[in-house]
Enzyme design. Structure first.
Site, PDB file in Angstrom:
ATOM      1  N   SER A  94       0.847  -1.191   0.000  1.00  0.00           N
ATOM      2  CA  SER A  94       0.000   0.000   0.000  1.00  0.00           C
ATOM      3  C   SER A  94       0.878   1.234   0.000  1.00  0.00           C
ATOM      4  CB  SER A  94      -0.916   0.004   1.224  1.00  0.00           C
ATOM      5  OG  SER A  94      -1.818   1.076   1.171  1.00  0.00           O
ATOM      6  N   GLU A  95       0.544   2.220  -0.833  1.00  0.00           N
ATOM      7  CA  GLU A  95       1.397   3.379  -1.029  1.00  0.00           C
ATOM      8  C   GLU A  95       1.624   4.185   0.234  1.00  0.00           C
ATOM      9  OE1 GLU A  95      -1.550   6.847  -2.597  1.00  0.00           O
ATOM     10  OE2 GLU A  95      -1.244   5.159  -3.941  1.00  0.00           O
TER      11      GLU A  95
END
Length: 475
Positions: free
Chosen positions: A304-305
């Site tokens: 996840s960024e």
């Protein structure tokens, strides 16, 4: 407006972050300084901590969605009444919380953001011309002390009155854009704990970018933290604010979430794209459902960024943690062996080619793989899509073939919306069909939903395509 800029990571260490960075911990706020540092000062009044921020200051603000925002320090700015702020933050808060409060009082003159979220007042001010806005993808500068850097991407002219990128160079056959690094005068961040020397630590997947407080926040004695556990050393911390109360709002509460029939049909097929041992980045929307549909026979490392590697399924009621969210601001779980890291490290993983697959949504895809996945006011910013589509081995788009009444084509000869990237999509998966994308030859239909025909797909697609001899049906 620039289409690509340095990621507005808060805090960004070291270098030209700003003259001071103000960090709002769960119990504390702190300044990071690039000037001559003095001993860390401790405050109990947020107004006192921020009262020297002048009109017209550029302020970098931590937080991802509503998670990890320094609400006490923002409250201090509300009371000082400082005007003409340029606020640099991943998001713009919501109408009644976070930076949305400063927008309501017209204290913010200019916003630099990646995704402006669900903020109706932001949208109104932007569309009426009351608020200056720069939308910028989340891009990481490799040398954080550099005044400018080259980043992969294409110069994109968003509107007629907006200038395109001034300087583009080609390295090894790829386009890179020269971008000026983002700097600020002050920065507000929120951390978990501090010691009396001024060292601070954060919690969960928002480390160093969107640290979030616990209910039991504390300033501990010197020596309580092991040196290797400190996330930001005291040399960067000018001020620590011990606040009075803290609110941990959940922007999107997800508990064993499932999509509707169409979205589930898409993601079940898309989940077949994962291979054992693969590292995959998921964009917001339909892709985030993938964690619940991965085959139990394989191991896929979901990234996840916002700084999490090892995402698990959506949580049960008893597992919900406001400090643990994914790129869509949804509450999530993590699997054994997971890790948390800063957002700039997250994008270094992506831009460094360590992610095997990026799966994301789209508003339009052209026959040659151009991607358009945002526009104002419908989808409010490009978020982290830019690095993902430029730097991973495979890009898969998941989207509805024709939303609503089915009279709008999303797969087109040419995109009409602002481009996120050129010739970057490798495969398109909808509830009706699966296409492979060739950057020169165009689309090839390889699968169709059971009960549909090739003629059905032609009627709902806005461009021509080839048909594979091995076209199969899926269900």
């Amino acid at each position: 407006m620039r289409s690509f800029k340095a990621e507005f990571e808060t805090p960004r260490l070291p270098g030209k972050l700003g003259e001071r960075l103000l960090c709002g911990m769960g119990i504390c706020g702190c300044y990071f300084s690039t000037s001559c540092h003095r001993n860390t000062k401790f405050y109990t009044d947020p107004v006192e901590a921020v009262k020297d921020i002048p009109n017209g200051a550029t302020i970098l603000v931590g937080g991802f969605g509503l998670c990890g925002i320094p609400e006490n320090l923002i409250g201090g700015l509300l009371k000082t009444g400082v005007k003409g702020i340029t606020a640099v933050s991943n998001n713009a808060g919501v109408d009644n919380f976070g930076l949305g409060l400063l927008l309501q009082t017209k204290q913010i003159k200019r916003m630099v953001s990646s995704y402006v979220g669900e903020n109706a007042e932001f949208e109104r001010q932007y569309l009426s011309g009351e608020l200056e806005v720069e939308l910028t993808p989340q891009v990481r500068t490799e040398e954080q002390e550099s005044p400018a850097f080259y980043t992969r991407g294409e110069p994109i002219k968003l509107q007629a009155q907006m200038a395109t990128i001034a300087l583009v160079r080609e390295f090894d056959g790829r386009h890179f854009i020269l971008e000026k690094s983002i700097t600020g005068d002050f920065a507000l961040v929120k951390a978990w704990k501090a010691d009396r020397a001024g060292n601070i630590i954060f919690r969960c997947g928002l480390r160093k970018k969107t640290p979030t407080c616990l209910q039991r926040n504390e300033i501990v004695d010197i020596g309580a933290f092991a040196p290797e556990d400190i996330h930001v050393p005291k040399i960067y911390v000018d001020r620590l604010l011990q606040g009075e109360k803290f609110e941990k709002r959940i922007e999107v509460s997800t508990k064993e979430k499932k999509g509707d029939n169409v979205r589930e049909r898409i993601i079940k097929r898309a989940a077949l794209e994962f291979e054992d041992g693969m590292y995959a980045n998921l964009g917001i929307g339909i892709p985030l459902l993938a964690s619940n549909f991965i085959s139990p026979d394989i191991t896929v490392h979901l990234q996840s960024e916002n700084g999490v590697l090892g995402l698990g399924p959506y949580p049960l009621e008893s597992e919900v943690d406001p400090d643990l969210i994914n790129a869509g601001k949804e509450t999530v779980t993590v699997l054994p062996g997971s890790s948390y890291f800063s957002s700039d490290e997250s994008f270094a993983m992506i831009r460094g080619g360590h992610v095997d697959l990026t799966m994301l949504g789209a508003m339009q895809v052209s026959k040659f793989g151009d991607l358009a996945n945002w526009m104002i006011p419908m989808v409010k910013g490009m978020g982290g899509a830019g690095p993902g589509i430029q730097c991973t081995d495979k890009v898969v788009v998941t989207m509805e073939h024709q939303p609503g009444k089915g009279n709008v084509h999303k797969i087109l000869e040419k995109c009409s919306l602002p481009l996120t990237g050129k010739q970057c999509v490798d495969r398109i998966i909808t509830e009706k069909a699966v296409f492979d994308v060739d950057k020169k030859k165009g689309l090839t239909l390889i699968e169709i939903w059971e009960g549909l025909t090739v003629d059905d797909i032609k009627k709902s697609t806005g461009c021509d395509f080839a048909v594979s001899n091995f076209t199969k049906q899926y269900s």
